[in-house]
Enzyme design. Structure first.
Site, PDB file in Angstrom:
ATOM      1  N   ARG A   1       1.641   9.468   6.959  1.00 44.47           N
ATOM      2  CA  ARG A   1       1.763   7.778   7.152  1.00 44.47           C
ATOM      3  C   ARG A   1       2.953   7.635   6.443  1.00 44.47           C
ATOM      4  O   ARG A   1       2.976   6.233   5.905  1.00 44.47           O
ATOM      5  CB  ARG A   1       0.451   7.194   6.494  1.00 44.47           C
ATOM      6  CG  ARG A   1      -0.934   7.598   7.047  1.00 44.47           C
ATOM      7  CD  ARG A   1      -1.740   6.616   7.024  1.00 44.47           C
ATOM      8  NE  ARG A   1      -3.046   6.974   7.155  1.00 44.47           N
ATOM      9  CZ  ARG A   1      -3.747   7.256   8.085  1.00 44.47           C
ATOM     10  NH1 ARG A   1      -3.179   7.423   9.157  1.00 44.47           N
ATOM     11  NH2 ARG A   1      -4.977   7.725   8.015  1.00 44.47           N
TER      12      ARG A   1
ATOM     13  N   GLU B   1       7.698  -6.418  -0.538  1.00 44.09           N
ATOM     14  CA  GLU B   1       6.592  -6.264   0.474  1.00 44.09           C
ATOM     15  C   GLU B   1       5.617  -7.654   0.333  1.00 44.09           C
ATOM     16  O   GLU B   1       5.135  -8.162   1.105  1.00 44.09           O
ATOM     17  CB  GLU B   1       5.660  -5.037   0.524  1.00 44.09           C
ATOM     18  CG  GLU B   1       6.372  -3.653   1.182  1.00 44.09           C
ATOM     19  CD  GLU B   1       6.218  -3.992   2.611  1.00 44.09           C
ATOM     20  OE1 GLU B   1       5.786  -4.978   3.310  1.00 44.09           O
ATOM     21  OE2 GLU B   1       6.732  -2.926   3.461  1.00 44.09           O
TER      22      GLU B   1
ATOM     23  N   TYR C   1     -16.101   2.325  -5.695  1.00 44.73           N
ATOM     24  CA  TYR C   1     -17.176   3.046  -5.259  1.00 44.73           C
ATOM     25  C   TYR C   1     -18.063   3.012  -6.423  1.00 44.73           C
ATOM     26  O   TYR C   1     -19.152   3.494  -6.237  1.00 44.73           O
ATOM     27  CB  TYR C   1     -16.777   4.508  -4.713  1.00 44.73           C
ATOM     28  CG  TYR C   1     -15.529   4.297  -3.667  1.00 44.73           C
ATOM     29  CD1 TYR C   1     -16.141   4.134  -2.365  1.00 44.73           C
ATOM     30  CD2 TYR C   1     -14.489   4.671  -3.761  1.00 44.73           C
ATOM     31  CE1 TYR C   1     -15.394   4.109  -1.325  1.00 44.73           C
ATOM     32  CE2 TYR C   1     -13.539   4.360  -2.678  1.00 44.73           C
ATOM     33  CZ  TYR C   1     -13.943   4.010  -1.528  1.00 44.73           C
ATOM     34  OH  TYR C   1     -13.202   4.024  -0.552  1.00 44.73           O
TER      35      TYR C   1
ATOM     36  N   LYS D   1       0.731  -1.263  -0.067  1.00 41.18           N
ATOM     37  CA  LYS D   1       0.075   0.004   0.054  1.00 41.18           C
ATOM     38  C   LYS D   1       0.884   1.227  -0.033  1.00 41.18           C
ATOM     39  O   LYS D   1       1.557   1.496   1.056  1.00 41.18           O
ATOM     40  CB  LYS D   1      -0.890  -0.127   1.240  1.00 41.18           C
ATOM     41  CG  LYS D   1      -1.732   1.260   1.337  1.00 41.18           C
ATOM     42  CD  LYS D   1      -2.678   1.000   2.318  1.00 41.18           C
ATOM     43  CE  LYS D   1      -3.466   2.080   2.911  1.00 41.18           C
ATOM     44  NZ  LYS D   1      -4.322   1.960   3.884  1.00 41.18           N
TER      45      LYS D   1
ATOM     46  N   LYS E   1      -3.047  -1.020  -4.196  1.00 38.57           N
ATOM     47  CA  LYS E   1      -3.671   0.139  -3.995  1.00 38.57           C
ATOM     48  C   LYS E   1      -2.779   1.319  -3.941  1.00 38.57           C
ATOM     49  O   LYS E   1      -1.411   1.139  -3.139  1.00 38.57           O
ATOM     50  CB  LYS E   1      -4.410  -0.120  -2.724  1.00 38.57           C
ATOM     51  CG  LYS E   1      -4.897   0.928  -2.015  1.00 38.57           C
ATOM     52  CD  LYS E   1      -5.387   0.759  -0.455  1.00 38.57           C
ATOM     53  CE  LYS E   1      -5.898   2.001  -0.042  1.00 38.57           C
ATOM     54  NZ  LYS E   1      -6.528   1.685   1.518  1.00 38.57           N
TER      55      LYS E   1
END
Ligand code: PBG
Length: 329
Positions: A223, A239, A319, A201, A254
């Site tokens: 973050r 990762e 969405y 991410k 993402k």
């Protein structure tokens, strides 16, 4: 063979012809629809930066879920807005937490039996400081502690699985959380619950509108000490490798559209199911352009989803799930 013998336009001459040779297809079952569950009853508050997306109380979310199921959508991704927040994010693993309560309610509905209930696993919606883990402060400086956060994240995943989540999806980006979640689930007899890891991410400006929707903006700092630097594709592969070694069953890439090359690289390298998340900012920027009449809504939406699929995502969190499912009818 070249022109004039070869003419690629021959296969573009009509819709049936184009349909016959189409390489990439979308179907409603490959869409996952995110829902933001909030306390109360009869609540349906639209997010100002995300037209058509609402904070929903459980009763309203149930209606939305039933509509998604009737459209053949594959699943829901659930986020929660708790009644109150604290330093540790204890609302994330509370037995009567907002998403846990929604899951228990949804599980009672026969209409939802074919809809996968995916629980996002993170602390940021539940912590008073808005970070995805435990904050250790030393004067002005602060650190997001890894290992203490991982314990709480594993506890959250367990609590969501016990409440009925079909899949748990950690989105916090702490090191070692997939292994900790797998351990915790297996110990409690939930070895059949898959982990969908947001393995790589990226720290992205495209999450901006989500933080309004989930009320999860960090109160200080950012973050970048846990989410990845958007410049790093090789690190993304590391990762993913680590998360798979820790027991991740599937990957969620993402954001989507600004990272299609990363999706493609993951698709070529790893033989596990891969999904991609068309995040809030991607949706909002399209909606803004639609409102201005600058882009044609239906074609733009479908083209964006096809591009994500073509890059290598088998399923798409979006969405637009309901709108796109209606187009596919
Ligand atoms: C929680 C989480 C975020 C998103 C999904 N899970 C926000 C963040 O990391 O800041 C973003 C989704 C979106 O933008 O639609 N950590």
């Amino acid at each position: 063979m070249e022109y004039p013998v070869t003419r690629l336009r021959r296969l573009r001459s009509s819709e049936p012809m184009r349909s016959l040779v189409r390489e990439t297809h979308l179907e409603p079952g490959a869409f996952i629809y995110p829902l933001f569950i909030c306390p109360g009853e009869g609540v349906r508050n639209e997010i100002s930066s995300m037209p058509g997306v609402c904070n929903l109380s459980i009763d309203e979310a149930l209606k939305e879920a039933e509509e998604a199921a009737s459209l053949g959508i594959g699943g829901l991704l659930l986020f929660g807005l708790p009644e109150s927040k604290d330093e540790e994010g204890s609302g994330a693993w509370a037995e009567d937490g907002i998403v846990q309560s929604a899951l228990r309610e949804f599980k009672k509905s026969a209409a939802l039996k074919n809809l996968l209930l995916i629980a996002d696993v993170c602390l940021c919606e539940y912590t008073s400081h808005g970070h995805c883990g435990i904050v250790k402060k030393q004067g002005e400086a602060y650190e997001i502690e890894n290992d203490s956060s991982v314990r709480l994240i594993a506890r959250t995943a367990l609590s969501l699985a016990q409440a009925g989540a079909d899949i748990v999806a950690p989105s916090d980006m702490m090191d070692g959380r997939v292994a900790a979640i797998r351990d915790e689930l297996d110990e409690e007899g939930l070895e059949q619950v898959p982990v969908l890891s947001y393995a790589s991410k990226f720290s992205s400006a495209f999450y901006g509108p989500f933080r309004e929707a989930a009320d999860s903006a960090p109160q200080f700092g950012d973050r970048r000490s846990y989410q990845m630097d958007g410049a790093n594709l090789r690190e993304a592969m590391r990762e993913i490798e680590l998360d798979l070694a820790e027991g991740a069953d599937m990957l969620l890439m993402k954001p989507a559209m600004a990272y299609l090359d990363v999706i493609r690289a993951a698709r070529e390298r790893f033989d596990v199911p891969i999904g991609a998340y068309q995040v809030s900012g991607e949706y909002s920027m399209f909606q803004a352009a639609f409102a201005k009449g600058w882009l044609e809504p239906q074609r733009t939406m479908m083209e964006s989803l096809v591009s994500i699929r073509r890059a290598g995502a088998g399923f798409i969190v979006t969405y637009f799930a309901k709108d796109a499912a209606k187009v596919l009818g």
